[in-house]
Design an enzyme around this catalytic site. Structure first.
Site, mmCIF file in Angstrom:
data_model
loop_
_atom_site.group_PDB
_atom_site.id
_atom_site.type_symbol
_atom_site.label_atom_id
_atom_site.label_comp_id
_atom_site.label_asym_id
_atom_site.label_seq_id
_atom_site.Cartn_x
_atom_site.Cartn_y
_atom_site.Cartn_z
ATOM 1 N N HIS A 1 -4.267 -15.445 7.944
ATOM 2 C CA HIS A 1 -3.396 -14.269 8.100
ATOM 3 C C HIS A 1 -4.046 -13.100 8.834
ATOM 4 C CE1 HIS A 1 -0.872 -16.558 5.456
ATOM 5 N NE2 HIS A 1 -1.739 -16.470 4.469
ATOM 6 N N PRO B 1 0.838 -1.190 0.000
ATOM 7 C CA PRO B 1 0.000 0.000 0.000
ATOM 8 C C PRO B 1 0.870 1.236 0.000
ATOM 9 C CG PRO B 1 -0.605 -1.545 1.737
ATOM 10 C CD PRO B 1 0.705 -1.963 1.203
ATOM 11 N N GLU B 2 0.565 2.110 -0.918
ATOM 12 C CA GLU B 2 1.228 3.409 -0.968
ATOM 13 C C GLU B 2 0.252 4.424 -0.386
ATOM 14 O OE1 GLU B 2 3.095 4.081 -4.802
ATOM 15 O OE2 GLU B 2 3.073 1.942 -5.245
ATOM 16 N N ARG C 1 2.163 -11.403 4.107
ATOM 17 C CA ARG C 1 3.636 -11.400 4.068
ATOM 18 C C ARG C 1 4.262 -10.894 5.354
ATOM 19 N NH1 ARG C 1 5.509 -8.924 -1.566
ATOM 20 N NH2 ARG C 1 7.531 -9.627 -0.819
#
Length: 284
Positions: free
Chosen positions: A101, A2-3, A120
């Site tokens: 997750h 995410p930016e 991740r």
DNA sequence: CTGTGTTCCTGTTCGC
DNA sequence: TGCGAACAGGAACACA
């Protein structure tokens, strides 16, 4: 992943559930994300009310009524979602259903849960005294915010004009400009018709102004579109972003350049181990 | 100061 | 279909 636009989309999606809500209980489903949680992490959140949810660069910052701030970074694959919250028979229940997750669950008073998911695990969270946040190592070196206040050509030129690094690297450097990642750097450079190999130091005033305008435009358009979803990013409402359909160069190797009148084809190159997409014909 | 490579971790996609 | 390799949005770090 995410930016800035994805983090901002997340912030806006979480505000209705989180601001002014009290955290009843914190559930950590593992002892670490990218780093181990602080030993007192959960204790400093439980029972606290969230007063404000803010964003700095790619960080989410929740100000708590205790004077602590909960800081979250989504890394490459982090996302938040909201679940539950409806009263049943006059009583509130925690109704969150777990997914693979799901690592952190903030159970709120009223029954809703804010859930952090991160396959991740490059993301992380920590708590810090609000007044010490600006001096925190992760915050003290952060560069210009591109949107508030609006990034000007002069400010941009002052920052990257001091750098002899190629524009691609300079714009990715969070110490210079905050919030851009690989996607939006590629898109902003294309809109500004500037080569990723140009040096910040030799940008003219007009070029810097164009670049600043391009950065603001691409970020604002992406926020309006709910961010970009490449694999599985979704906002707190669970909906994917759709700005990826408006990419002009990113992940479009071989496609005709979107610049009007340009006959070039989008090329892919590598800068510092990361893919760069650009049009060699109109980006100079 | 700069660029490059490595590292953290998992999932998806691609080529054979 | 199966399998291994390559690659992916971030960012800190070591190193040349």
């Amino acid at each position: 992943m995410p930016e800035l636009p994805e983090v901002e989309t997340t912030r806006r999606g979480l505000i209705p559930a989180l601001e002014r809500a009290r955290i009843a209980r914190v559930e950590l489903r593992r002892k670490d994300l990218r780093f181990p949680f602080q030993p007192d992490f959960a204790d400093r959140l439980a029972g606290r009310r969230v007063e404000k949810l803010e964003r700095r660069a790619k960080y989410l910052v929740a100000r708590l009524d205790s004077g602590d701030a909960l800081v979250a970074h989504l890394g490459m694959s982090g996302s938040f979602r909201i679940e539950g919250g409806a009263p049943l028979a006059g009583l509130y229940y925690e109704t969150a259903r777990l997914a693979a997750h799901d690592h952190v669950l903030l159970h709120l008073e009223g029954g809703a849960s804010v859930i952090y998911n991160d396959p991740r695990r490059f993301g992380f969270m920590f708590v810090e005294r609000l007044e010490q946040l600006a001096a925190h190592p992760r915050f003290s070196g952060i560069g210009l915010e591109p949107l508030e206040p609006p990034l000007t050509g002069a400010a941009l030129r002052k920052r990257i004009g001091a750098s002899r690094a190629p524009l691609k690297a300079a714009l990715l450097d969070q110490r210079l400009i905050a919030g851009l990642g690989n996607i939006y750097v590629c898109e902003a450079l294309h809109r500004a018709r500037l080569s990723p190999d140009r040096r910040g130091a030799d940008l003219g005033k007009a070029e810097a102004a164009t670049l600043a305008r391009s950065i603001r435009a691409v970020l604002q358009e992406a926020i309006a579109a709910g961010g970009s979803t490449l694999r599985d990013f979704s906002g707190a409402d669970g909906k994917p972003g759709y700005f990826q359909h408006r990419f002009r160069v990113y992940d479009r190797e071989g496609a005709p350049c979107a610049t009007r009148g340009c006959k070039g084809l989008v090329q892919r190159a590598t800068h510092a181990g990361r893919s760069t997409f650009f049009c060699p014909s109109c980006q100079r």
